[in-house]
Design a protein around this motif. Structure first.
Motif, PDB file in Angstrom:
ATOM      1  N   VAL A 214       2.255   2.000  -3.766  1.00  0.00           N
ATOM      2  CA  VAL A 214       1.309   1.862  -4.888  1.00  0.00           C
ATOM      3  C   VAL A 214       1.725   2.689  -6.108  1.00  0.00           C
ATOM      4  O   VAL A 214       1.493   2.287  -7.249  1.00  0.00           O
ATOM      5  CB  VAL A 214      -0.139   2.256  -4.494  1.00  0.00           C
TER       6      VAL A 214
ATOM      7  N   GLY B 156       7.399  -1.519  -6.801  1.00  0.00           N
ATOM      8  CA  GLY B 156       6.152  -0.861  -6.415  1.00  0.00           C
ATOM      9  C   GLY B 156       4.937  -1.472  -7.076  1.00  0.00           C
ATOM     10  O   GLY B 156       5.018  -2.522  -7.712  1.00  0.00           O
ATOM     11  N   GLY B 157       3.807  -0.788  -6.920  1.00  0.00           N
ATOM     12  CA  GLY B 157       2.548  -1.321  -7.422  1.00  0.00           C
ATOM     13  C   GLY B 157       2.201  -0.888  -8.829  1.00  0.00           C
ATOM     14  O   GLY B 157       1.267  -1.403  -9.428  1.00  0.00           O
TER      15      GLY B 157
ATOM     16  N   GLU C 172      -3.889   6.312  -6.556  1.00  0.00           N
ATOM     17  CA  GLU C 172      -3.841   5.184  -5.617  1.00  0.00           C
ATOM     18  C   GLU C 172      -3.234   5.611  -4.278  1.00  0.00           C
ATOM     19  O   GLU C 172      -3.720   5.222  -3.208  1.00  0.00           O
ATOM     20  CB  GLU C 172      -3.033   4.023  -6.205  1.00  0.00           C
TER      21      GLU C 172
ATOM     22  N   GLY D  67       0.925   1.888  -9.791  1.00  0.00           N
ATOM     23  CA  GLY D  67      -0.228   2.790  -9.879  1.00  0.00           C
ATOM     24  C   GLY D  67       0.241   4.232  -9.898  1.00  0.00           C
ATOM     25  O   GLY D  67       1.391   4.526 -10.239  1.00  0.00           O
TER      26      GLY D  67
ATOM     27  N   TYR E  70       0.823  -1.216   0.000  1.00  0.00           N
ATOM     28  CA  TYR E  70       0.000   0.000   0.000  1.00  0.00           C
ATOM     29  C   TYR E  70       0.859   1.269   0.000  1.00  0.00           C
ATOM     30  O   TYR E  70       0.433   2.304  -0.479  1.00  0.00           O
ATOM     31  CB  TYR E  70      -0.945   0.042   1.205  1.00  0.00           C
TER      32      TYR E  70
END
Lengths: 387, 259
Positions: free
Chosen positions: A53, A61-62, A68, A64, A50
């Motif tokens: 993100v 990382g994510g 996000e 996004g 989280y």
């Protein structure tokens, strides 16, 4: 422009909300009052991805965007856990390094920021410069291959829990002799870097510091980017994510306060059988605050959508407006919640007065409401600069 | 180990829930639909077994189109793929018919282990694991608070009112779990992003070889004839203490068979 959440963003919101609620505001206050950090929550949110993100998948990382990250900031705050370092480490530092750092800097720093195992805080404000960045007095001088950094910084969040601090300094341009900004990634344990804690009237698990840089010797690769030309764009790169995420934190805090208060006023009965919330004198201020918070959220979503679409200039206007709106709405919501709860509103147990200091600071930092009004007057309304 | 987890989409038990006035079925249209809470524990248990012993985890859901949301959410926790049985003729199916459909789908999935929640928060009858095990001709280990896998042997601590029973069975088997068995994980952001790329196979009644007349209202062995809202709680008995309050309290408790 559409800024409906995707189903993945909706799921992220649900998941972060569930995690935040398991910790809750009681945990946040307990840590703050004990002088401790929200280490467990930070670590768990980091493991779940989280915190990272918005960081590219290539660096752990994510993948996004700021949309996000704003969701993460808002939902943790709405659960009573406004984590200030989200604004500093993943929003500012990770964005600056990702957009303007060297490949080596990205590889070295982003994975730790992505999983939360490392934090980089941000040092720009100075005692003698305030909001006037043109007066920054922290100077970097060439020293062989490397640099020597000297100056003072104030109101620097979380230095005690960070591995590095991203310092905004100035260098002398060899060609013109003019000073230009340059950002340096400085280890918090570097020789010549000392800090002293500022006592603040904010219930927060994160501390504020004065930093003293006394000829801090840095290697050449501490400079963000390939050359000094990266300094100015790197400095500006961090501003929009900072505005948007701090606004999201404010909106989440506002939601939290209104939820606490409306839950109380809907069930509290002291005059006959009617709840105190059935009286407009109680319910209208809460409804008014709810409207302000919701309007701020709308502007946050707009700003985040513009930023993620690469429309930086428009995102700058929207991000500043979102920050202004959310700062005011959060302060209003918490103050209104305290009033609605009466005496209970001032207790630690009911968990709203604990946010008074934080939301008041949110009208000042990271950019004051007055500086935002200056920005809007000048850049949106076309007025002459007032200062 | 090839594990199939049964996941049901139900109306959020934390919100206002209703039955439809026209056909007495659960009103899914106006509800906030979520994964049946107990099923999240079943998913967590399946993922833990996969992490320890390897294999594959498949989500199996029977439900309308919108159950896709719950399937994606289940997949975001980490399972590999999903099978969604969806067919208009299924509306109004009783438990017996539901077990027929789920058993037919399981017949195509070749599971070593079927895990499900011990009950759903909407139906709450707890019969599905038993019925499915009966139809598949495998053991039913129900109401587990602990599950251990050792090769092809499953050992379960079965939660009872007095304590627990230890039961073992060979795979394949059906295990139902209570919320005491683990703490379900939160979906990671990577899990959420990966879920949309995971395969979800949809199967109709025709794909399963089940006739529409065997399910739905036509094939139901039981039906809800009428329903009404639970009456609001009455005030209960108030005892004014005029020197004999204690005695009256004990009398009340004795009448209610608490003492």
């Amino acid at each position: 422009m559409t800024f409906d959440l995707t189903s993945e963003q909706d799921q992220l919101r649900d998941a972060v909300r569930a995690l935040g609620r398991r910790y809750g505001h009681g945990y946040f206050v307990e840590k703050a009052k004990a002088g401790e950090h929200t280490t467990e929550l930070w670590a768990e949110a980091g493991r779940l991805g989280y915190l990272g993100v918005n960081i590219p998948t290539a660096y752990g990382g994510g993948g996004g965007g700021i949309t996000e990250l704003a969701i993460v900031c808002e939902e943790l705050a709405a659960a009573g856990c406004p984590l200030l370092l989200l604004v500093v480490s993943p929003a500012i530092a990770a964005t600056v390094i990702n957009r303007h750092g060297t490949e080596e800097q990205r590889k070295r720093h982003l994975p730790g920021l992505a999983d939360g195992s490392a934090k980089i805080v941000f040092a720009i404000t100075e005692p003698d410069a305030g909001s006037n960045f043109h007066r920054l007095g922290t100077v970097a001088r060439r020293d062989g291959d490397g640099w020597l950094l000297s100056g003072r910084k104030c109101y620097i969040s979380g230095v005690d829990e960070a591995d590095h601090v991203l310092v905004v300094a100035r260098t002398e341009d060899a060609g013109t002799g003019k000073l230009k900004p340059a950002l340096f990634i400085v280890p918090t344990n570097a020789a010549g870097l000392t800090r002293s804690k500022l006592d603040m009237e904010i219930v927060s698990p994160e501390n504020q510091f004065l930093l003293y840089l006394d000829d801090v010797r840095l290697p050449a690769d501490a400079l963000v980017g390939e050359s000094l030309d990266a300094g100015l764009p790197a400095l500006f790169a961090g501003l929009n994510p900072e505005r948007i995420t701090v606004a999201a934190m404010g909106a989440g805090t506002g939601r939290y306060a209104i939820e606490r208060a409306s839950g109380y006023t809907a069930t509290r009965k002291v005059w006959g059988g009617r709840s105190i919330g059935s009286h407009q004198g109680v319910s209208h201020p809460l409804a008014h605050a709810a409207v302000q918070v919701e309007l701020a959220r709308l502007m946050i979503q707009k700003a985040a959508t513009l930023y993620d679409a690469g429309r930086d200039l428009e995102a700058g206007v929207a991000g500043n407006m979102a920050k202004y709106a959310a700062g005011e709405a959060a302060a209003l919501a918490v103050d209104t919640a305290v009033q609605a709860l009466g005496g209970a509103g001032m207790t630690t147990e009911y968990g709203v007065a604990t946010l008074l200091g934080a939301v008041r600071a949110g009208r000042i930092a990271p950019v004051s409401r007055e500086m935002i009004l200056n920005f809007v007057a000048q850049h949106v309304l076309g007025q002459d600069k007032s200062y | 180990m090839n594990i199939v987890v049964l996941v049901k989409q139900v109306p959020d038990s934390g919100a206002d829930r209703n039955l439809r006035n026209d056909d007495n079925t659960v009103d899914r249209g106006s509800a906030n639909n979520v994964i049946n809470e107990m099923d999240e524990y079943a998913i967590e248990e399946a993922l833990k077994i996969k992490e320890a012993h390897g294999g594959e985890v498949t989500i199996l859901t029977m439900g309308p189109d919108r159950a896709t949301e719950s399937i994606r959410k289940a997949l975001s926790m980490g399972p590999d793929k999903a099978v969604h049985v969806v067919d208009d003729a299924l509306h109004g199916s009783c438990a017996v018919a539901t077990s027929k459909v789920l058993a037919a789908a399981l017949g195509q999935l070749n599971a070593d282990l079927v895990i499900c929640g011990a009950e759903s928060t909407d139906g709450r009858v707890q019969v599905m694991p038993h019925m499915i095990a009966e139809r598949l001709g495998v053991a039913a280990l129900t109401g587990a608070r602990k599950l251990t896998v050792d090769g092809g042997t499953l050992t379960v601590e079965r939660q009872t009112e007095e304590g627990y029973e230890v039961i073992t069975a060979a795979t394949p088997a059906v295990v139902s779990v209570w919320d005491t068995i683990n703490e379900p994980r939160y979906p990671s952001f990577k899990g959420i992003m990966a879920a949309k790329k995971k395969p979800v196979q949809t199967l109709s009644l025709a794909d399963l070889g089940v006739a529409p007349t065997e399910v739905g209202f036509d094939g139901a062995t039981s039906a809800v004839v009428e329903h009404s809202k639970r009456p609001p709680r009455s005030g209960g008995a108030k005892i004014t203490d005029e020197g004999e309050g204690g005695v009256k309290l004990v009398e009340f408790l004795a009448t209610e068979k608490f003492v």
